[in-house]
Design a protein around this motif. Structure first.
Motif, PDB file in Angstrom:
ATOM      1  N   ASP A 172       0.803  -1.224   0.000  1.00  0.00           N
ATOM      2  CA  ASP A 172       0.000   0.000   0.000  1.00  0.00           C
ATOM      3  C   ASP A 172       0.832   1.267   0.000  1.00  0.00           C
ATOM      4  O   ASP A 172       0.493   2.228  -0.668  1.00  0.00           O
ATOM      5  N   GLY A 173       1.887   1.300   0.749  1.00  0.00           N
ATOM      6  CA  GLY A 173       2.634   2.549   0.894  1.00  0.00           C
ATOM      7  C   GLY A 173       1.718   3.567   1.528  1.00  0.00           C
ATOM      8  O   GLY A 173       0.911   3.241   2.400  1.00  0.00           O
ATOM      9  N   ARG A 174       1.833   4.798   1.074  1.00  0.00           N
ATOM     10  CA  ARG A 174       0.931   5.826   1.601  1.00  0.00           C
ATOM     11  C   ARG A 174      -0.078   6.254   0.553  1.00  0.00           C
ATOM     12  O   ARG A 174      -0.713   7.287   0.684  1.00  0.00           O
ATOM     13  N   GLY A 175      -0.225   5.454  -0.468  1.00  0.00           N
ATOM     14  CA  GLY A 175      -1.184   5.826  -1.498  1.00  0.00           C
ATOM     15  C   GLY A 175      -0.669   5.397  -2.856  1.00  0.00           C
ATOM     16  O   GLY A 175       0.463   4.939  -2.982  1.00  0.00           O
ATOM     17  N   PRO A 176      -1.504   5.522  -3.888  1.00  0.00           N
ATOM     18  CA  PRO A 176      -1.107   5.032  -5.203  1.00  0.00           C
ATOM     19  C   PRO A 176       0.116   5.737  -5.794  1.00  0.00           C
ATOM     20  O   PRO A 176       0.804   5.182  -6.635  1.00  0.00           O
ATOM     21  N   ASP A 177       0.407   6.964  -5.350  1.00  0.00           N
ATOM     22  CA  ASP A 177       1.587   7.657  -5.886  1.00  0.00           C
ATOM     23  C   ASP A 177       2.699   7.766  -4.868  1.00  0.00           C
ATOM     24  O   ASP A 177       3.662   8.485  -5.064  1.00  0.00           O
ATOM     25  N   CYS A 178       2.546   7.066  -3.774  1.00  0.00           N
ATOM     26  CA  CYS A 178       3.545   7.168  -2.719  1.00  0.00           C
ATOM     27  C   CYS A 178       3.771   5.789  -2.142  1.00  0.00           C
ATOM     28  O   CYS A 178       3.231   5.435  -1.111  1.00  0.00           O
ATOM     29  N   ASN A 179       4.564   4.990  -2.875  1.00  0.00           N
ATOM     30  CA  ASN A 179       4.836   3.628  -2.428  1.00  0.00           C
ATOM     31  C   ASN A 179       6.175   3.195  -3.017  1.00  0.00           C
ATOM     32  O   ASN A 179       6.876   3.998  -3.642  1.00  0.00           O
ATOM     33  N   VAL A 180       6.518   1.930  -2.808  1.00  0.00           N
ATOM     34  CA  VAL A 180       7.822   1.457  -3.264  1.00  0.00           C
ATOM     35  C   VAL A 180       7.977   1.653  -4.774  1.00  0.00           C
ATOM     36  O   VAL A 180       9.009   2.108  -5.255  1.00  0.00           O
ATOM     37  N   TRP A 181       6.918   1.362  -5.544  1.00  0.00           N
ATOM     38  CA  TRP A 181       7.006   1.509  -7.003  1.00  0.00           C
ATOM     39  C   TRP A 181       7.305   2.953  -7.382  1.00  0.00           C
ATOM     40  O   TRP A 181       8.101   3.217  -8.288  1.00  0.00           O
ATOM     41  N   ASN A 207       8.946   5.144  -5.809  1.00  0.00           N
ATOM     42  CA  ASN A 207      10.347   5.495  -5.567  1.00  0.00           C
ATOM     43  C   ASN A 207      11.191   5.177  -6.791  1.00  0.00           C
ATOM     44  O   ASN A 207      12.055   5.943  -7.179  1.00  0.00           O
ATOM     45  N   PHE A 208      10.934   4.020  -7.404  1.00  0.00           N
ATOM     46  CA  PHE A 208      11.700   3.647  -8.593  1.00  0.00           C
ATOM     47  C   PHE A 208      11.329   4.545  -9.766  1.00  0.00           C
ATOM     48  O   PHE A 208      12.166   4.938 -10.566  1.00  0.00           O
ATOM     49  N   LYS A 209      10.037   4.885  -9.835  1.00  0.00           N
ATOM     50  CA  LYS A 209       9.571   5.737 -10.930  1.00  0.00           C
ATOM     51  C   LYS A 209      10.219   7.117 -10.819  1.00  0.00           C
ATOM     52  O   LYS A 209      10.579   7.716 -11.829  1.00  0.00           O
ATOM     53  N   GLN A 210      10.396   7.581  -9.599  1.00  0.00           N
ATOM     54  CA  GLN A 210      10.968   8.900  -9.364  1.00  0.00           C
ATOM     55  C   GLN A 210      12.317   9.057 -10.054  1.00  0.00           C
ATOM     56  O   GLN A 210      12.656  10.118 -10.551  1.00  0.00           O
ATOM     57  N   TYR A 211      13.104   7.998 -10.086  1.00  0.00           N
ATOM     58  CA  TYR A 211      14.441   8.086 -10.661  1.00  0.00           C
ATOM     59  C   TYR A 211      14.529   7.435 -12.034  1.00  0.00           C
ATOM     60  O   TYR A 211      15.620   7.265 -12.574  1.00  0.00           O
ATOM     61  N   GLY A 212      13.378   7.025 -12.575  1.00  0.00           N
ATOM     62  CA  GLY A 212      13.411   6.382 -13.887  1.00  0.00           C
ATOM     63  C   GLY A 212      14.120   5.045 -13.870  1.00  0.00           C
ATOM     64  O   GLY A 212      14.731   4.640 -14.856  1.00  0.00           O
ATOM     65  N   LEU A 213      14.058   4.336 -12.750  1.00  0.00           N
ATOM     66  CA  LEU A 213      14.733   3.049 -12.648  1.00  0.00           C
ATOM     67  C   LEU A 213      13.763   1.924 -12.943  1.00  0.00           C
ATOM     68  O   LEU A 213      12.575   2.058 -12.684  1.00  0.00           O
ATOM     69  N   PRO A 214      14.263   0.808 -13.478  1.00  0.00           N
ATOM     70  CA  PRO A 214      13.357  -0.325 -13.703  1.00  0.00           C
ATOM     71  C   PRO A 214      12.768  -0.808 -12.391  1.00  0.00           C
ATOM     72  O   PRO A 214      13.459  -0.874 -11.378  1.00  0.00           O
ATOM     73  N   MET A 215      11.471  -1.154 -12.437  1.00  0.00           N
ATOM     74  CA  MET A 215      10.784  -1.592 -11.223  1.00  0.00           C
ATOM     75  C   MET A 215      11.356  -2.910 -10.728  1.00  0.00           C
ATOM     76  O   MET A 215      11.894  -3.693 -11.513  1.00  0.00           O
ATOM     77  N   PRO A 216      11.201  -3.209  -9.444  1.00  0.00           N
ATOM     78  CA  PRO A 216      11.626  -4.520  -8.950  1.00  0.00           C
ATOM     79  C   PRO A 216      10.881  -5.629  -9.694  1.00  0.00           C
ATOM     80  O   PRO A 216       9.731  -5.447 -10.087  1.00  0.00           O
ATOM     81  N   LEU A 217      11.550  -6.735  -9.896  1.00  0.00           N
ATOM     82  CA  LEU A 217      10.914  -7.872 -10.553  1.00  0.00           C
ATOM     83  C   LEU A 217       9.779  -8.397  -9.704  1.00  0.00           C
ATOM     84  O   LEU A 217       8.784  -8.902 -10.218  1.00  0.00           O
ATOM     85  N   ALA A 218       9.957  -8.348  -8.393  1.00  0.00           N
ATOM     86  CA  ALA A 218       8.919  -8.871  -7.512  1.00  0.00           C
ATOM     87  C   ALA A 218       9.002  -8.198  -6.152  1.00  0.00           C
ATOM     88  O   ALA A 218      10.094  -7.911  -5.650  1.00  0.00           O
ATOM     89  N   LEU A 219       7.821  -7.942  -5.597  1.00  0.00           N
ATOM     90  CA  LEU A 219       7.735  -7.527  -4.202  1.00  0.00           C
ATOM     91  C   LEU A 219       6.755  -8.485  -3.561  1.00  0.00           C
ATOM     92  O   LEU A 219       5.690  -8.752  -4.141  1.00  0.00           O
ATOM     93  N   LEU A 220       7.104  -9.000  -2.426  1.00  0.00           N
ATOM     94  CA  LEU A 220       6.135  -9.879  -1.784  1.00  0.00           C
ATOM     95  C   LEU A 220       6.119  -9.692  -0.282  1.00  0.00           C
ATOM     96  O   LEU A 220       7.033  -9.144   0.318  1.00  0.00           O
ATOM     97  N   ARG A 221       5.008 -10.133   0.286  1.00  0.00           N
ATOM     98  CA  ARG A 221       4.929 -10.140   1.731  1.00  0.00           C
ATOM     99  C   ARG A 221       5.375 -11.525   2.165  1.00  0.00           C
ATOM    100  O   ARG A 221       4.756 -12.522   1.795  1.00  0.00           O
ATOM    101  N   ALA A 222       6.431 -11.589   2.916  1.00  0.00           N
ATOM    102  CA  ALA A 222       6.923 -12.885   3.365  1.00  0.00           C
ATOM    103  C   ALA A 222       7.676 -12.700   4.661  1.00  0.00           C
ATOM    104  O   ALA A 222       8.154 -11.612   4.962  1.00  0.00           O
ATOM    105  N   ASP A 223       7.770 -13.775   5.384  1.00  0.00           N
ATOM    106  CA  ASP A 223       8.469 -13.776   6.666  1.00  0.00           C
ATOM    107  C   ASP A 223       9.811 -14.460   6.447  1.00  0.00           C
ATOM    108  O   ASP A 223       9.858 -15.616   6.020  1.00  0.00           O
ATOM    109  N   ASN A 224      10.901 -13.752   6.703  1.00  0.00           N
ATOM    110  CA  ASN A 224      12.202 -14.364   6.472  1.00  0.00           C
ATOM    111  C   ASN A 224      12.473 -15.520   7.421  1.00  0.00           C
ATOM    112  O   ASN A 224      13.355 -16.337   7.191  1.00  0.00           O
ATOM    113  N   ASN A 225      11.679 -15.613   8.482  1.00  0.00           N
ATOM    114  CA  ASN A 225      11.796 -16.705   9.428  1.00  0.00           C
ATOM    115  C   ASN A 225      11.171 -17.978   8.851  1.00  0.00           C
ATOM    116  O   ASN A 225      11.581 -19.094   9.177  1.00  0.00           O
ATOM    117  N   LEU A 226      10.159 -17.806   7.993  1.00  0.00           N
ATOM    118  CA  LEU A 226       9.498 -18.947   7.336  1.00  0.00           C
ATOM    119  C   LEU A 226       9.345 -18.592   5.863  1.00  0.00           C
ATOM    120  O   LEU A 226       8.244 -18.312   5.393  1.00  0.00           O
TER     121      LEU A 226
END
Lengths: 122, 490
Positions: free
Chosen positions: B267-276, B278-297
């Motif tokens: 979600d970030g803080r809204g449709p124009d304020c999220n992880v994506w 940030n990449f758009k701001q600098y013209g960088l390619p988006m991450p291949l994947a973002l996921l919700r996961a627990d590094n413990n499992l």
């Protein structure tokens, strides 16, 4: 969520012996263009579970991948382009990934799969 | 060939490791170049040769480094963050007369190609530890007229940049390295860090920030330590707002990130304020994947391994932002029995999570990295340490699959520092290691409370000063105490 990601994920619920591959329930699929990078595809190829990828692509409406593949096919530009499209350009925006053993659904919202386990699955 | 390498005088522990990592990235060590770093007689890795100017303290910004070619020197310097410049030294001396003699005896075939009539040049007068007025700078430049410059001066964009660097004896004030006799260097710049990078990526203009977003300078240093480059796949298991991945993406790597907090990642803080965005701001390619996961499992399928070229992250230390893992705090404590979520509440159920101690977090990180990194891949992460008597405990986490390549301390407060650890994967992830890790995972679960209480960094950092120290403790704060050398505080 791309199929590259889907190919890496499984249901690791306690007690499940085979949580891979997750069945895809697609509600919203989007195609987004990505720069073609053959080196990346060739590097990734050995790490892919091919059948799972081909089935997943079909469930998102793309049936152009062969049922089986081997490394020699990487020389073909046509094969690479199909692989590129299936692996990186198809996005599951809304839907769910379903555990093949328990039927438990891992929701996918705004392209992000939620793989967190519930308290009784840990 | 020996070059003069002048560093920016900050983040002292990070300077040489960055150059060494970039040397590795640009294949400097191929064909047997470099000194062997031996452990028990076995050559484990290569390192560059370094020399200090006479009488200089190791923290000095001035170092000599031996590099195989100007091409290598330029690539390393231009990609670096902390190299102010790498110079081909045309002469040095303790006086301008000595300097003139040295420059005149420097071979013509090394000088003349850069003094041609068709070229443009610029001479900069730089000093360390003192200020040279504009008039004095001009005098010094005119004093170099014995060098046969035939080209035209271009101050904006010259073909060749020359530096006249003066270091003087300023005593031991203001925390600069003590001792330094007057020394003057004159050299041709071969490469330098692009400091326009930092103002572009600085956090204060970042679209989407979180409380623990990684500072841009440090994020780029981490990406350099991890050898981020086009064609490589980089993973951050604690991605947050993506600040580390942004740095890796800038250097051309493909990125993937996961976080246990779905609000940050989805979600970030809204449709124009999220992880994506940030990449758009600098013209960088988006991450291949973002996921919700627990590094413990982690959700990786069994059999999946050796996928990532680098894992770069800043795990939660539990001081400013506590880590979480799946399980439910009360459940793990035994306060409630295991329960099943009713089917109709399943879709929107937000699983409860439990506090995640640093020890278990690092254990899981090492386990995931050992499995998911390619051979030779790098794990780069921050590790918090308590400071006692101005020194830190250097017992860093170890794992049989990894060799520690660099540890760079950054002092955060009187009480604690964080250390950037760079580890290289040198051994494959075996079945035995997997079994050991699983057993350790269960052991953590069983002794959940014990791990939370022991090694609780948060209370050590924020506890009031120990009353037992009394007078001895107060001297740290008294104005009479000797000013400490503050090098590592920058």
């Amino acid at each position: 969520m791309r199929l590259l990601t889907h190919n890496m994920l499984s249901s690791n619920i306690k007690g499940v012996t085979n949580g891979f591959p997750l069945r895809i329930e697609a509600e919203k699929v989007v195609e987004k263009q990505v720069d073609f990078n053959p080196d990346f595809l060739k590097n990734m190829f050995p790490k892919l579970e091919w059948k799972a990828l081909a089935d997943a692509a079909r469930s998102l409406g793309y049936g152009e991948l062969p049922d089986a593949a081997d490394a020699s096919m990487l020389d073909s530009d046509d094969f690479l382009r199909r692989l590129h499209h299936a692996l990186l350009e198809l996005h599951l925006e809304e839907g769910a990934l379903v555990c093949p053993e328990t039927g438990r659904k891992f929701p996918v919202n705004k392209g992000i799969p939620n793989m967190l386990l519930h308290e009784d699955e840990v | 060939m020996w070059y003069l390498c002048v560093f920016y005088h900050r983040l002292l522990d990070y300077r040489k490791p960055e150059v060494e990592s970039l040397a590795e990235l640009f294949d400097v060590f191929d064909n047997g170049y470099g000194d062997d770093l031996r452990n028990n007689g076995n050559a484990e890795s290569k390192s560059l040769q370094w020399r200090l100017p006479l009488h200089h303290h190791p923290d000095s910004p001035f170092h000599f480094v031996n590099l195989p070619s100007e091409d290598a020197a330029r690539k390393i310097a231009n990609r670096s963050i902390l190299v102010k410049g790498i110079y081909e030294l045309w002469g040095e001396g303790s006086s301008y007369e000595e300097l003139e003699e040295a420059i005149k005896s420097y071979p013509d075939e090394r000088k003349l190609p850069y003094l041609t009539p068709e070229s443009t040049f610029k001479i900069t007068v730089d000093s360390f530890g003192k200020v040279i007025s504009f008039e004095e700078q001009n005098d010094r430049i005119w004093g170099l007229s014995y060098i046969p410059f035939k080209g035209r001066v271009n101050l904006r964009n010259p073909d060749h940049k020359f530096y006249l660097i003066e270091i003087d004896n300023y005593g031991n004030n203001n925390g600069l390295p003590p001792v330094v006799h007057r020394r003057i260097f004159f050299g041709r710049e071969v490469g330098a860090a692009d400091r326009k990078l930092l103002p572009t990526y600085q956090l204060k203009s970042r679209n989407y920030l979180g409380p623990t977003a990684m500072d841009a300078e440090v994020a780029f240093l981490m990406a350099n330590q991890a050898l981020a480059a086009p064609g490589k796949l980089v993973y951050d298991p604690f991605v947050g707002t993506g600040s580390i991945l942004v740095a890796a993406a800038h250097f051309g790597a493909m990125t993937m990130g996961a976080d246990i907090d779905i609000r940050v990642v989805r979600d970030g803080r809204g449709p124009d304020c999220n992880v994506w965005s940030n990449f758009k701001q600098y013209g960088l390619p988006m991450p291949l994947a973002l996921l919700r996961a627990d590094n413990n499992l982690p959700p990786w399928r069994p059999g999946l391994k050796e996928v990532f070229d680098a894992i770069i992250c800043d795990p939660p230390y539990g001081v400013r932002a506590g880590g979480r893992k799946s399980g439910g705090r009360k459940l793990l404590k035994g306060a409630v029995g295991p329960y099943t979520v009713p089917d109709d509440k399943r879709t929107d159920h937000i699983p409860s999570t439990a506090p995640y101690s640093l020890v278990e977090c690092v254990h899981d990180l090492l386990d995931v990295a050992a499995r998911m990194l390619v051979m030779g891949g790098r794990l780069v992460y921050f590790y918090p340490v308590l400071r006692e008597d101005d020194a830190i405990d250097t017992n860093f986490p170890e794992h049989p699959c990894f060799r520690l390549v660099a540890s760079c301390e950054q002092i955060l407060s009187l009480r604690y520092s964080r250390v950037l650890l760079t580890m290289v994967k040198i051994g494959p992830y075996t079945d035995e290691l997997e079994v050991t890790a699983r057993m350790k995972h269960l052991e953590f679960k069983e002794n959940h409370l014990k791990w939370l209480e022991d090694g609780n960094l948060h209370s050590a950092v924020f506890s009031p000063a120990d009353p037992q120290l009394g007078g001895a403790g107060d001297t740290k704060f008294s104005k009479d105490s000797k000013p400490k050398y503050r090098g590592k505080y920058v």
